[in-house]
Design an enzyme around this catalytic site. Sequence first.
Site, PDB file in Angstrom:
ATOM      1  CG  ASP A  41      -0.820   5.505  -5.796  1.00 33.01           C
ATOM      2  OD1 ASP A  41      -1.395   6.217  -4.953  1.00 33.01           O
ATOM      3  OD2 ASP A  41      -1.071   4.305  -5.978  1.00 33.01           O
ATOM      4  N   GLY A  51       0.806  -1.212   0.000  1.00 36.44           N
ATOM      5  CA  GLY A  51       0.000   0.000   0.000  1.00 36.44           C
ATOM      6  C   GLY A  51       0.839   1.262   0.000  1.00 36.44           C
TER       7      GLY A  51
HETATM    8  P1  ADP Z   1       1.697  -1.317  -4.120  1.00 38.67           P
HETATM    9  O1  ADP Z   1       1.713  -0.352  -5.255  1.00 38.67           O
HETATM   10  O2  ADP Z   1       0.886  -0.831  -2.977  1.00 38.67           O
HETATM   11  O3  ADP Z   1       3.052  -1.742  -3.682  1.00 38.67           O
HETATM   12  P2  ADP Z   1       0.455  -2.936  -6.134  1.00 38.67           P
HETATM   13  O4  ADP Z   1      -0.282  -4.241  -6.079  1.00 38.67           O
HETATM   14  O5  ADP Z   1      -0.226  -1.768  -6.715  1.00 38.67           O
HETATM   15  O6  ADP Z   1       0.940  -2.622  -4.631  1.00 38.67           O
HETATM   16  O7  ADP Z   1       1.800  -3.148  -6.922  1.00 38.67           O
HETATM   17  C1  ADP Z   1       2.673  -4.199  -6.582  1.00 38.67           C
HETATM   18  C2  ADP Z   1       3.095  -4.900  -7.841  1.00 38.67           C
HETATM   19  O8  ADP Z   1       3.921  -4.023  -8.627  1.00 38.67           O
HETATM   20  C3  ADP Z   1       3.948  -6.119  -7.595  1.00 38.67           C
HETATM   21  O9  ADP Z   1       3.157  -7.257  -7.370  1.00 38.67           O
HETATM   22  C4  ADP Z   1       4.735  -6.218  -8.891  1.00 38.67           C
HETATM   23  O10 ADP Z   1       3.946  -6.791  -9.915  1.00 38.67           O
HETATM   24  C5  ADP Z   1       4.943  -4.754  -9.254  1.00 38.67           C
HETATM   25  N1  ADP Z   1       6.228  -4.251  -8.751  1.00 38.67           N
HETATM   26  C6  ADP Z   1       6.432  -3.200  -7.939  1.00 38.67           C
HETATM   27  N2  ADP Z   1       7.749  -3.008  -7.702  1.00 38.67           N
HETATM   28  C7  ADP Z   1       8.403  -3.949  -8.371  1.00 38.67           C
HETATM   29  C8  ADP Z   1       9.788  -4.310  -8.539  1.00 38.67           C
HETATM   30  N3  ADP Z   1      10.759  -3.626  -7.924  1.00 38.67           N
HETATM   31  N4  ADP Z   1      10.073  -5.354  -9.336  1.00 38.67           N
HETATM   32  C9  ADP Z   1       9.111  -6.051  -9.949  1.00 38.67           C
HETATM   33  N5  ADP Z   1       7.800  -5.777  -9.829  1.00 38.67           N
HETATM   34  C10 ADP Z   1       7.438  -4.759  -9.058  1.00 38.67           C
HETATM   35 MG    MG Z   2       0.045   0.252  -6.379  1.00 41.72          MG
END
Ligand code: ADP
Ligand code: MG
Length: 395
Positions: free
Chosen positions: A184, A134
């Site tokens: 965001d 989040g």
């Molecule tokens: P949040 O944005 O709150 O962290 P989300 O579900 O919106 O949660 O986004 C998380 C997703 O974004 C992960 O499951 C992945 O698919 C992708 N993601 C984010 N950062 C990375 C990263 N450093 N490497 C690979 N995928 C990433």
């Molecule tokens: Mg997100």
Amino acid sequence: MTTWLEAPRDEDVAGPLARRFEEAWGTAPAGVWAAPGRVNVIGEHTDYNGGLCLPMALPHRTYAAVRARDDDRVRVRSAQEDEGWEGTLAEVGPGRPKGWAAYPLGVLWALSEKGFHIPGLDVLVDGRVPLGSGLSSSAALECSVAVAVRDLVDGVGALPLTELAQVCVTAENVVAGASTGGMDQATSLRAEPGHAMLLDCRDFGVEQVPWRVGEQGYELLVIDTRAPHALVDGQYAARRRACEDAAGVLGVETLREVDATALDDQLARLDDETVRRRVRHVVTEIERVRQFADALAAGDTDAAGALMLASHVSLRDDYEVSCAELDTAVEAAEQAGAVGARMTGGGFGGSAVALVREADAAGVADGVAEAFAARGFAAPQFLTATPSGPAARVV
Ligand code: ADP
Ligand code: MG
């Protein structure tokens, strides 16, 4: 024993990342860019209602080492994922590919849809924003790639930041297939150090609100509950739809237009009890954002804390997007002396944020960790949210 997730120093991430890029692909990257995650201090589920919110950028960022290629091959890899992706932009579009690569590839696709010629690129990322907590690791990932492409590809630099943010929103909505309201990406690209960002989601206008939280002897403590937030199961979309339908019944374009001083009259026009509560959350939450910004300007931390608690109650009872871990985090933080606390982000897991006196921060973290242990929840982790700067080149 509490676990703290410190923000790394740029040089401790960027150097090793550039070296790994070169080991993997035989050439150095053109540079390393970084984009922050964010914590929303107040104003939840208001962005897609054209409302107000007050996020700030975290010192925790996602780093992207990037190089433009002479051909049209695109390769993306992540330190956080085993599977990379390789192909051309012709293979990218609405809903494809599946998986994490949709986020960076979506940015390239959205830019090419706007008419930019996007060359082949090699992209290696290392995300230091916890994933799925989040705190918007998804926007940090998109924005790290977006600012790299802005610097490397002709013409993209002329895009105003509001449009570059919209490109990232399109990437997430259309290619990754995840609903997101725009807060965001706006924060990751437009935040200022030492400020919270009063964001008007009607036109994405920004007012930077100075908040020297540390100088005032306070600290924003982020509690990552480690309960994965699962908005994918349709809850986010259902809330969004309820708001849009209610706006239709009330004859307004978005719930932002509902007059908060005549809220009861407006609610009486809605038949469904659940929809009435959803609308009440959105309209009162927008008011709380205004009052919170005023409280900051007046240096009234107690008032700010009380507004955070009211926000949490509204999200828990009226909007129904909290969960046992988030409620426990907020209650335990409050009992351990936090001035205010609330869930932050979409809900159903993810993180809470607490406003605490600096001297109380460790005690509040201990209190939350103990409450989690007593309930058999996974151990939470803690971050200190210093209001930080926007996405930028670091090397
Ligand atoms: P949040 O944005 O709150 O962290 P989300 O579900 O919106 O949660 O986004 C998380 C997703 O974004 C992960 O499951 C992945 O698919 C992708 N993601 C984010 N950062 C990375 C990263 N450093 N490497 C690979 N995928 C990433
Ligand atoms: Mg997100």
